[in-house]
Design an enzyme around this catalytic site. Structure first.
Site, short mmCIF file in Angstrom:
data_model
loop_
_atom_site.label_atom_id
_atom_site.label_comp_id
_atom_site.label_asym_id
_atom_site.label_seq_id
_atom_site.Cartn_x
_atom_site.Cartn_y
_atom_site.Cartn_z
N ALA A 64 -8.63 56.11 60.99
CA ALA A 64 -8.01 57.33 60.48
C ALA A 64 -8.29 58.51 61.39
O ALA A 64 -7.39 59.29 61.74
CB ALA A 64 -8.49 57.62 59.06
N ARG A 84 -0.47 64.37 70.66
CA ARG A 84 0.91 64.14 71.07
C ARG A 84 1.78 65.36 70.79
O ARG A 84 2.71 65.67 71.54
CB ARG A 84 1.50 62.93 70.34
CG ARG A 84 0.90 61.59 70.73
CD ARG A 84 1.62 60.44 70.07
NE ARG A 84 0.88 59.20 70.25
CZ ARG A 84 0.11 58.65 69.31
NH1 ARG A 84 0.01 59.22 68.10
NH2 ARG A 84 -0.54 57.53 69.54
N SER A 119 -12.15 53.37 67.54
CA SER A 119 -10.82 52.77 67.36
C SER A 119 -10.84 51.25 67.44
O SER A 119 -10.19 50.64 68.29
CB SER A 119 -9.84 53.33 68.42
OG SER A 119 -9.70 54.71 68.29
N CYS A 172 -11.42 44.82 60.40
CA CYS A 172 -10.87 43.63 59.73
C CYS A 172 -11.03 42.38 60.58
O CYS A 172 -11.02 41.27 60.05
CB CYS A 172 -9.39 43.84 59.42
SG CYS A 172 -9.04 45.26 58.36
N ARG A 198 -7.07 61.25 77.41
CA ARG A 198 -5.92 61.84 76.74
C ARG A 198 -6.23 63.23 76.17
O ARG A 198 -5.49 63.74 75.33
CB ARG A 198 -5.44 60.90 75.62
CG ARG A 198 -4.77 59.63 76.17
CD ARG A 198 -4.59 58.59 75.09
NE ARG A 198 -3.76 57.48 75.53
CZ ARG A 198 -4.19 56.45 76.26
NH1 ARG A 198 -5.46 56.40 76.61
NH2 ARG A 198 -3.36 55.50 76.63
N VAL A 229 -22.44 63.72 62.43
CA VAL A 229 -22.33 64.99 61.71
C VAL A 229 -23.21 64.91 60.47
O VAL A 229 -23.10 63.98 59.67
CB VAL A 229 -20.86 65.28 61.32
CG1 VAL A 229 -20.77 66.51 60.42
CG2 VAL A 229 -20.02 65.49 62.59
N ASN A 288 -4.69 53.93 59.20
CA ASN A 288 -3.86 54.30 60.34
C ASN A 288 -2.66 55.15 59.93
O ASN A 288 -2.32 56.13 60.61
CB ASN A 288 -3.40 53.04 61.08
CG ASN A 288 -4.47 52.48 62.00
OD1 ASN A 288 -4.72 53.02 63.07
ND2 ASN A 288 -5.12 51.41 61.58
N TYR A 343 16.98 31.81 54.32
CA TYR A 343 16.70 30.42 53.91
C TYR A 343 17.07 29.46 55.03
O TYR A 343 18.14 29.55 55.63
CB TYR A 343 17.47 30.03 52.66
CG TYR A 343 17.57 28.51 52.51
CD1 TYR A 343 16.43 27.76 52.21
CD2 TYR A 343 18.77 27.83 52.74
CE1 TYR A 343 16.49 26.37 52.12
CE2 TYR A 343 18.84 26.45 52.64
CZ TYR A 343 17.71 25.72 52.34
OH TYR A 343 17.75 24.36 52.27
N TRP A 357 15.57 28.18 46.66
CA TRP A 357 15.05 29.30 45.87
C TRP A 357 13.61 29.55 46.35
O TRP A 357 12.73 28.73 46.16
CB TRP A 357 15.04 28.97 44.37
CG TRP A 357 16.38 29.16 43.73
CD1 TRP A 357 17.35 28.22 43.58
CD2 TRP A 357 16.88 30.36 43.17
NE1 TRP A 357 18.44 28.75 42.95
CE2 TRP A 357 18.18 30.08 42.68
CE3 TRP A 357 16.39 31.66 43.02
CZ2 TRP A 357 18.99 31.04 42.06
CZ3 TRP A 357 17.18 32.62 42.40
CH2 TRP A 357 18.46 32.31 41.94
#
Length: 470
Positions: free
Chosen positions: A26, A36, A55, A59, A86, A96, A323, A444, A452
């Site tokens: 995040a 950006r 970054s 997971c 960047r 912090v 994200n 399908y 189905w």
């Protein structure tokens, strides 16, 4: 490190400063998106990360531990050096320790030197993530007991596995992390016991679906112990973990992995007086702005989100949401406009070849918010029954009794099972009824599904149940 005053050094006008607390999904998504939209001459961005990595995919840690992912760096999407290139001043190993809302500044401590300093902000992003649940039990902090939340945790665990002579592992907890770590340890050749407080694993499922997960894990050689409270970790003469104790048994362990879940890491926010919800997460508006604070945003595992099905706030710690929320925050902090509408609670997992998926409400969720519903469960296959490789799949579906609105879906099966939940996730987001779902034009061919699709078979059965209830 010293506090600057946010003034342009080249004699230009005063630049705004965006301060980001947290260097993972995040936080760095927010920083990158803001960059950006606004260049370094307009917006200074300072980010703090207390760990060694930025970054990265938390997971993916179980798959790194299992050996499916060979190198740690494969889990890192962008290094600190890449962020700095960047135009983001990312300060690693810097924690912090205080947010001064009135003074519009944060205090940070360098882990190496111990030096502390204040940094002022015009705009602040709180992306402090979540912390693993670590119950206050005897021996819980002994050597040989591991949590799994960060890349640092993963490195520590892998180092511990390399030094451990025995091959017995106990996993405490049977949620997503618990079952994924059980698989990882099985692949590493350990004898694995999973001790879980609930009667069935995967509390994100209803018990009848959790039972399918338990049966499959038992078939893989995992010893499943349900309905049992852990009372402590027993240690040997060397002080290391040697067993996990419950009220009436001991389970020998050379390694203990905690997979009990996580809670929002909001101690900083709480101390600063920022608003928290019932689950301990920060409360934000749809723009991810902290309620009551014009220039403070929050996102990721430290926030609560709106459940679009129940209408209530939930804590849903997933990288997908983190994200997206970071993108929303960065857009707004960078002068644009974006919103995060909420979630329907979609999640997938696997243990060896068993795939597990859910979205929307469980039965107890629907009851808790006062919904009357019908529930159906069907057995189907992943492909046309005559096509090689077709495997069984169980789909459970909940629908609101009066309206027929889809409320939730759970799926347990083999190859091709888990991602079918995306059909239901879209239907939930769109507010479709189960009757409307039966007409969905899904792809399908015999190698991919029966004529189905299993989700549509469940929708037909649910629609019939709703009609009967009327």
């Amino acid at each position: 490190m010293s506090m600057s005053d946010g003034t342009d050094t080249d004699g230009g006008g005063r630049r705004e400063r965006l301060v980001v607390i947290g260097g993972d999904a995040a936080g760095m998504s927010a920083a990158s998106q803001a960059r950006r939209l606004r260049g370094p001459d307009e917006l200074e961005i300072v980010a703090f990360e207390r760990g060694h990595f930025s970054s990265y995919s938390a997971c993916g840690i179980p798959y790194w531990v299992s050996g499916d992912v060979e190198e740690r760096d494969e889990l890192i999407a962008r290094t600190p050096e890449e962020h700095r290139a960047r135009g983001i001043d990312l300060r690693m190993r810097t924690e912090v320790t205080e947010i001064d809302v009135a003074g519009r500044r944060v205090r940070a401590r360098d882990a190496g030197s111990g030096a502390e300093s204040w940094t002022s902000y015009d705009k602040l992003v709180v992306a402090t993530g979540a912390r693993p649940v670590r119950p206050e039990l005897p021996g819980i902090d002994a050597p040989g007991v591991y949590g799994v939340q960060t890349l640092d945790d993963g490195e520590e665990l892998l180092g511990g596995l390399a030094r451990t002579r025995g091959r017995r592992a106990v996993v405490v907890g049977a949620g997503y992390i618990g079952v994924e770590m059980a698989e990882a340890l099985i692949k590493r050749g350990y004898e694995v016991t999973v001790v879980n407080r609930g009667a069935e694993p995967m509390a994100t499922l209803d018990p009848d679906m959790g039972r399918l997960v338990r049966e499959a894990m038992t078939g893989l050689g995992v010893t499943m112990v349900g309905g049992t409270e852990v009372t402590g970790v027993l240690t040997g003469a060397d002080g290391r973990a040697r067993a996990v104790a419950t009220g009436d048994a001991e389970y020998p362990a050379d390694v203990v992995v905690l997979g009990i879940g996580v809670r929002p890491e909001t101690s900083l926010a709480r101390a600063a007086g920022l608003p928290l919800g019932d689950h301990g997460g920060l409360l934000t508006d749809r723009a991810m702005r902290v309620r009551g604070h014009e220039d403070i945003w929050a996102g990721g595992d430290c926030v609560e989100v709106l459940d679009l099905v129940s209408g209530q706030q939930r804590h849903v710690p997933l990288g997908t949401h983190a994200n997206k929320q970071g993108q929303v925050i960065g857009t707004n902090a960078g002068g644009g406009y974006a919103t995060f509408p909420g979630v329907v609670g979609t999640a997938v997992s696997k243990v060896c070849d068993l795939e597990i998926a859910r979205t929307g409400l469980r039965e107890r969720d629907a009851r808790r918010v006062g919904l009357r519903f019908e529930t159906v469960t069907i057995e189907s296959t992943s492909r046309a029954g005559y096509y090689p490789g077709a495997s069984p799949m169980t789909v459970k579906m909940l629908a609101e009794r009066r309206t027929g609105r889809l409320l939730g879906v759970q799926i347990v099966g083999r190859e091709g099972a888990a991602k079918r939940v995306d059909i239901a996730a879209v239907a939930l987001t769109a507010g479709l009824t189960v009757e409307q779902m039966t007409a969905l034009d899904l792809g399908y061919a015999p190698p991919f599904s029966p004529v189905w699709d299993p989700v549509l078979v469940a929708a037909r059965k649910a629609a019939a149940a709703v009609d009967r209830a009327r």
